[in-house]
Design an enzyme around this catalytic site. Structure first.
Site, PDB file in Angstrom:
ATOM      1  N   ASP A 152     -26.549  -2.609 -34.361  1.00  0.00           N
ATOM      2  CA  ASP A 152     -27.717  -1.994 -35.005  1.00  0.00           C
ATOM      3  C   ASP A 152     -28.207  -2.920 -36.113  1.00  0.00           C
ATOM      4  OD1 ASP A 152     -29.556  -0.429 -36.420  1.00  0.00           O
ATOM      5  OD2 ASP A 152     -28.438   1.419 -36.055  1.00  0.00           O
TER       6      ASP A 152
ATOM      7  N   HIS B 227     -30.947   0.463 -32.493  1.00  0.00           N
ATOM      8  CA  HIS B 227     -30.860   1.387 -33.615  1.00  0.00           C
ATOM      9  C   HIS B 227     -30.589   2.801 -33.107  1.00  0.00           C
ATOM     10  CE1 HIS B 227     -31.466   2.897 -37.576  1.00  0.00           C
ATOM     11  NE2 HIS B 227     -32.684   3.369 -37.405  1.00  0.00           N
TER      12      HIS B 227
ATOM     13  N   SER C 159     -30.946   7.432 -39.298  1.00  0.00           N
ATOM     14  CA  SER C 159     -31.417   6.357 -40.155  1.00  0.00           C
ATOM     15  C   SER C 159     -31.489   6.838 -41.609  1.00  0.00           C
ATOM     16  CB  SER C 159     -32.772   5.847 -39.632  1.00  0.00           C
ATOM     17  OG  SER C 159     -33.066   4.572 -40.125  1.00  0.00           O
TER      18      SER C 159
END
Length: 538
Positions: free
Chosen positions: A478, A506, A247
């Site tokens: 995602d 995710h 991320s």
């Protein structure tokens, strides 16, 4: 809102689960970058765009080339067994080693005040096969690498732990490294409960942070943390940096590759952030991703036997949005006496969309309690999880790292006038359901308009001159970091391979044995997946 949904820190337990995991298809290439000797690079992803603005220049030599930094680069970490943590009852901390790394607060004036960075490592399982160290970052900004490793050291068992010391660290402002928490718990409860935050809402937090952390705020940006990582690399005795970032951690890894291209070993960037777009534009793209996921969830719910959204998949998402928006005028009460507001309910629902289809039934159940029985406790618990609030009403020690780091990274440049109206119109067109209750919370997320420190850092395409290939992992479903961002980052980096996971949720590594095998092969053997490799979700 304190915790933004795009680059928020994954909770330690969640990050651990995503790391817990068919090999990639096609041919492969190899590199000895982990040991410091690169071989011919893997075929780069097909470029889709050229840089439009140059990277932010480094004003003076960095790394070991700067004589003033040699004392930092020459240090050795004094490792010791980690103290027992009562919060991790199922974890044996004796297998972990903890330490501290000294870095300059201000790299332009390294003789000034130092800053202590907290680090932890899981020593390599097979010393005779050791390749070096592997740094990990769970995202954020604001995610604790120390917490991620401590939460479940067994998550790294297998090829990764067989070949590497796995090292977690807390970036500036996070966890055990000068943690940023500017509001006390009561003030934060009140701040979050604001139903319609005005333009001065962000100023409340900005003033509180300025009062408590004025000295730290100018030096908390991601580029400073990337420089800290290079000092850590040297202190660990590695010629090259091996790194796994998830991320927001992909942005940190990208900046490292830009700043220190000759020090890139094996970098894996999973759940990629596109560093080339301003924050407001990124927010719009991301909230469009959440809108898509919300509609998919609602349509799925409508096909189940018990769904509070009705039986029509085409109307289910609108019914959900109408209910959540209605909490603005009529919030639900909970057994604790706290109210479930529209902002909190939306926070809880969107936070739930980080997961894949396996998590949707639990969300359907919690919505049923709220919509059918008028009981908001479950949704409020989801919101508390998004905000980092525990059962006793305490917030994390670094609750404001997310805002401070974003603002230091150039998010203070926000649209105004006609550009602002155009940004709101674009947001309404691409994410009409999830942003109409309070569009400013989506566009200014975080709100840096009143932030006391203005950074020279600006969004720009990352261009790395590294000879070592970098693996970028993107997931087609995602919502938090849309797949298009992974495509763009891989193209910007140049010598990068895009590994695709087909499916919702995710981060790809913990959701696909195929992705896991491909990433493990790259980290341990230098075998990069072939360009165009696509993996299914388990």
């Amino acid at each position: 809102m304190i915790t933004r949904f795009s680059r928020r820190a994954l909770p330690a337990a969640v990050a651990a689960a995503l790391l817990a995991g068919c090999a990639g298809s096609g041919g492969s290439t190899t590199t000895d970058a982990a040991s410091g000797t690169p071989s011919p690079a893997a075929a780069p992803a097909t470029p889709s765009a050229s840089p439009t603005t140059p990277p932010t220049p480094t004003p003076r030599p960095t790394g070991a080339a700067d004589p003033a930094l040699k004392p930092f680069y020459g240090q050795q970490i004094a490792w010791a067994p980690c103290a027992d943590d009562p919060k991790t009852a199922k974890v044996d901390e004796s297998v972990l080693q903890c330490g501290s790394l000294n870095v300059p607060l201000d790299y332009a004036h390294p003789a000034g005040d130092p800053l202590a960075v907290a680090v932890v490592r899981v020593p390599v399982a097979r010393q005779d096969q050791r390749l070096g160290s592997l740094l990990v970052n769970p995202g954020g900004p604001g995610g604790s690498g120390v917490g991620m490793v401590k939460a479940a050291p067994a998550q790294f068992d297998g090829p990764m732990h067989d070949r590497f010391d796995v090292v977690g660290f807390d970036p500036r402002g996070v966890g055990l490294t000068t943690p940023l928490n500017c509001l006390d718990d009561k003030a934060r409860d009140e701040w979050l409960a604001t139903g319609t935050p005005g333009d001065d809402h962000g100023k409340v937090l900005a003033d509180a942070c300025q009062a408590k952390f004025a000295k730290l705020l100018p030096f908390i940006g991601t580029r400073d943390t990337a420089r800290d990582m290079d000092v850590l690399r040297a202190a660990l005795g590695d010629q090259k940096l091996n790194y796994f970032g998830m991320s927001y951690g992909t942005y940190l890894g990208s900046l490292y590759a830009e700043e220190f291209p000759d020090r890139v070993g094996r970098l894996v960037l999973d759940g990629a952030v596109d560093p080339s777009v301003p924050l407001a534009q990124h927010n719009t793209v991301q909230y469009a991703g959440f809108e898509r996921s919300l509609r998919l969830f609602a349509a799925y719910c409508a096909k189940q036997d018990q769904c509070p959204l009705g039986k029509d998949p085409a109307k289910a998402a609108d019914k959900l949005a109408e209910f959540l928006d209605g909490l603005k005028a009529k919030p639900l009460t909970t057994t604790s006496g706290r109210a479930l507001t529209a902002n909190a309910a939306w926070a809880g629902v969107l936070d739930s969309l980080y997961g894949d289809e396996k998590t949707w039934d639990a969300l359907r159940n919690d919505l049923g309690w709220a919509m059918v029985r008028s009981k908001g406790d479950n949704l409020l618990a989801r919101a508390d999880g998004a905000y980092g609030r525990d059962e006793k009403g305490h917030y994390g020690v670094s609750a404001d790292a997310y805002t401070a780091i974003h603002c230091a990274d150039g998010a203070t440049a926000v649209p105004t006038g006609e550009a602002l109206q155009a940004a709101y119109a674009d947001l309404a067109a691409k994410a009409p359901l999830i942003t109409r209750h309070e569009p400013s919370l989506a566009l200014f997320d975080p709100d840096c308009r009143a932030w006391p420190f203005r950074s020279a850092e600006q969004p720009h395409p990352i261009v790395s001159k590294s000879a070592a290939p970098i693996v970028v992992v993107g997931s087609t479903g995602d919502a938090a970091t849309p797949y298009a961002s992974a495509e763009k980052l891989a193209a910007q980096l140049g010598n990068a391979v895009l590994l695709t996971r087909e499916g919702e949720g995710h981060i790809g590594y913990g959701r696909s044995t195929c992705v896991r095998a491909a990433v493990d092969a790259f980290l341990t053997d230098g075998t990069a997946p072939a360009a165009g490799t696509r993996c299914p979700t388990d």
